[in-house]
Design a protein around this motif. Sequence first.
Motif, PDB file in Angstrom:
ATOM      1  N   ASP A 229      95.941 158.265  87.798  1.00 55.64           N
ATOM      2  CA  ASP A 229      95.243 157.561  89.273  1.00 55.64           C
ATOM      3  C   ASP A 229      93.842 157.704  88.595  1.00 55.64           C
ATOM      4  O   ASP A 229      93.202 157.978  88.995  1.00 55.64           O
ATOM      5  N   ASP A 230      93.336 156.530  87.583  1.00 53.99           N
ATOM      6  CA  ASP A 230      91.820 155.730  87.012  1.00 53.99           C
ATOM      7  C   ASP A 230      91.683 155.139  88.194  1.00 53.99           C
ATOM      8  O   ASP A 230      92.325 154.254  88.656  1.00 53.99           O
ATOM      9  N   SER A 231      90.031 155.334  88.371  1.00 53.01           N
ATOM     10  CA  SER A 231      89.671 154.281  88.931  1.00 53.01           C
ATOM     11  C   SER A 231      88.194 154.168  88.498  1.00 53.01           C
ATOM     12  O   SER A 231      87.495 154.871  87.590  1.00 53.01           O
ATOM     13  N   GLN A 232      87.764 152.724  88.578  1.00 51.44           N
ATOM     14  CA  GLN A 232      86.153 152.981  88.215  1.00 51.44           C
ATOM     15  C   GLN A 232      85.014 152.040  89.389  1.00 51.44           C
ATOM     16  O   GLN A 232      85.934 151.088  89.790  1.00 51.44           O
ATOM     17  N   LEU A 255      84.740 148.057  91.962  1.00 52.82           N
ATOM     18  CA  LEU A 255      86.356 148.435  92.189  1.00 52.82           C
ATOM     19  C   LEU A 255      87.080 148.252  91.602  1.00 52.82           C
ATOM     20  O   LEU A 255      88.044 147.060  91.317  1.00 52.82           O
ATOM     21  N   ASN A 256      87.394 148.655  90.590  1.00 48.05           N
ATOM     22  CA  ASN A 256      88.970 148.621  89.604  1.00 48.05           C
ATOM     23  C   ASN A 256      89.503 150.183  88.826  1.00 48.05           C
ATOM     24  O   ASN A 256      89.191 151.139  89.496  1.00 48.05           O
ATOM     25  N   THR A 257      90.768 149.651  89.819  1.00 51.97           N
ATOM     26  CA  THR A 257      91.976 151.220  89.639  1.00 51.97           C
ATOM     27  C   THR A 257      92.860 150.626  88.734  1.00 51.97           C
ATOM     28  O   THR A 257      93.801 149.773  88.808  1.00 51.97           O
ATOM     29  N   ASP A 258      93.903 151.995  88.116  1.00 59.38           N
ATOM     30  CA  ASP A 258      94.542 151.297  87.318  1.00 59.38           C
ATOM     31  C   ASP A 258      95.354 152.910  87.345  1.00 59.38           C
ATOM     32  O   ASP A 258      94.982 153.876  86.736  1.00 59.38           O
ATOM     33  N   SER A 259      96.194 153.101  87.820  1.00 56.95           N
ATOM     34  CA  SER A 259      97.263 153.659  88.671  1.00 56.95           C
ATOM     35  C   SER A 259      99.099 153.651  88.940  1.00 56.95           C
ATOM     36  O   SER A 259      98.780 152.691  88.378  1.00 56.95           O
ATOM     37  N   VAL A 288      94.263 147.149  90.772  1.00 53.78           N
ATOM     38  CA  VAL A 288      93.241 146.400  91.756  1.00 53.78           C
ATOM     39  C   VAL A 288      92.200 146.606  90.559  1.00 53.78           C
ATOM     40  O   VAL A 288      91.865 146.923  90.151  1.00 53.78           O
ATOM     41  N   GLU A 289      91.101 144.887  91.220  1.00 53.24           N
ATOM     42  CA  GLU A 289      90.322 144.792  90.733  1.00 53.24           C
ATOM     43  C   GLU A 289      89.220 143.768  92.311  1.00 53.24           C
ATOM     44  O   GLU A 289      90.534 142.935  92.543  1.00 53.24           O
TER      45      GLU A 289
END
Length: 689
Positions: A229-232, A255-259, A288-289
Amino acid sequence: MLKPKQSQCAAATLFCYSIMAPSIGHAENEEETFRLSPIIVNDQVLADDDTESVVAKELWVGGKVATSILDTPASVSVITEKEIQQRNASTTEEVLEYTPGTVTGYYSTDDRNDYFQIRGFDATTYRDGLTLGSLRGVREDAYAFERVEVIRGANSTLFGPADPGGSINFVSKQPKFDEFGNAYISYGSNDHKEVGIDVGNTLNEDETLAYRLTGKVKDSDREYDYSKDDSQFIMGGLSWEPNNDTKANLIVDYLNTDSTPNSGGYPFDKEYDRSTFFGEPDFNYHDVERTNISAQISHDLDNGFKVRSSLRYSDLTDNYGYTYISDSATRTGSTVSRGYLASAKDAQQFNGNLIGQYDISVDRLDSSSVFGIEYQDSSSTSLSSYGSATSIDVENIIYTGAPSSMIIYENKKTDYATKAVFLQQNFSLDDKYILTLGARHDDIKLSESDYLNNTESKNNFSENTFRSAFTYKFNEEVSAYISQVESISPPTAGTEIVRGEQLEIGAKYSPNDMNALFSIAVYDLVKNNVDIAVAQNDGTIDREIIGENRVKGVDLEVKAELTDSLSITGGYSYMDSKVVEDDSYEGNQINIAPNHTASLWSHYILPRQDVTVGFGARYIGTYYFDAANTKKSNAAVIFDASLSYEITKDTNLSAKVSNLLDKQHIVGSGTADYYNPGRNITVTLNHSW
């Protein structure tokens, strides 16, 4: 440059409204101030400091509603930044958990979206008064917002095409004309690591230009195996105020998520450990970007006229793939069927508005007219595919890997455009009797290109909605109202427009000797042409249209700072839901609509003053998972707690525990069961300057 005094409130967002504007012809007489306090707008001042109180007294929703919550003819909840921080809420579901009439997280381990309903129906989400539209599936990060506003019930007259459950408005953090800074670092369950910073200051000597920079990075797993559940997130804002009459904002956020989604769920036969994963580690992703560019400007003209405008452009990519289980209540043995599902979506959206307001006072009568135009143009492409996966033995889990090929079942482009004009008229007599009338016309164009079947479809809708309300102010502390509102939204299946209607009676009490707000609302809400998802016995999901659903209910809420050391947030909701018009489901209860829900959060500063404790309880009554009413949840009580220690005046160490007793129950069910989140502990070190 003249600046508003702090007591009048610091400058902040474009849509911040004052109730202090003078009456025409009496500008120098404080006792003769303009009496229509609920509608007065002054974009240069901000009445609430959401970092200092859990009790909000005003709304910031785009100038289309009353600014004073006490005088707003609607059931309203505001979750301030202070309350968000107290509960350490990081998702929309967590922010809304203690909001009356709201059910959240009913597909909890399906982490692709935030799941919530208000008064038994979907709610439409907004950011700074503009609809998120095709971007609504993105999980918003609560660190970006200084408050979240909830208006229960249908209201397209104010907000345009919307779901009838209500409206949720995220208010972005805005630049301030004071130097400030905050940074934190946290660690928690599931190897959760997170850092964040929020800083701002003025940029020139005459203090007409200010900036704000907000950002966070998260590196975490989730509570099931093979997860992440990574995000920036980063957001920058500029605010320009050349004088007290003009303000402009520019905000850019990324917003950038890598999950991983774990959308497959758990088998029906028994309760499984949340850490068990029945999907495929090599095929479980959600990326998601999203980028937003927002601009806001307002100007206060002479003679009671104001004008403001807001624009936003958004760009989104949203890709996921996972392995789902397709269980059956009649299954024998330990082998469960599975399948693959993947989707790739790109979306672009532009929307904006231009709003004018004219205020005038004649003798005992005040008049405020709000009028404007709105526009939205969005385009999205989606490519979806599926495939058969090997079955899995739940007693001896063996993973087989990602699919070698998949079958495309959807490849389409959707274009959506709306143009609207609206008018709202408020009359106030003696600041005691307030009449609100509203009308709106929307032209909606919906077109779809199906590349898989080489077909095109177009639908044009021309719809009118109306709003009326009457508010009676008994005194400065107590008000009561009756309102009628309507909503429309384009169909997700079929060709009939979806309509909602609501009648509501309510009362609010804001005592002078306490920072508190008490409210009660009784309502009757109807939704026609209801689109639902129905899980079939073979594991597929079909769409069906229900003729009419109806919910009657009561919402009660209290937000109060009882003493300098003790604050509480509480609510109770009763819903009587029913399908009133349908060949298959008439007489059934609406799914995900419990008869009873209740919550209470308390926050207490110990006498030693450097230790703070928080404790909360949420009760969710039983509800059906499906329209056929074949499977039902169990009632549950979830406890949350927090503890904070002030190391220095500007530095504190805090811990938050959600689901304190690690209660596990089924919150959703389709082709599989879904559980509520387990116990989660987060420790945070926070420093301000």
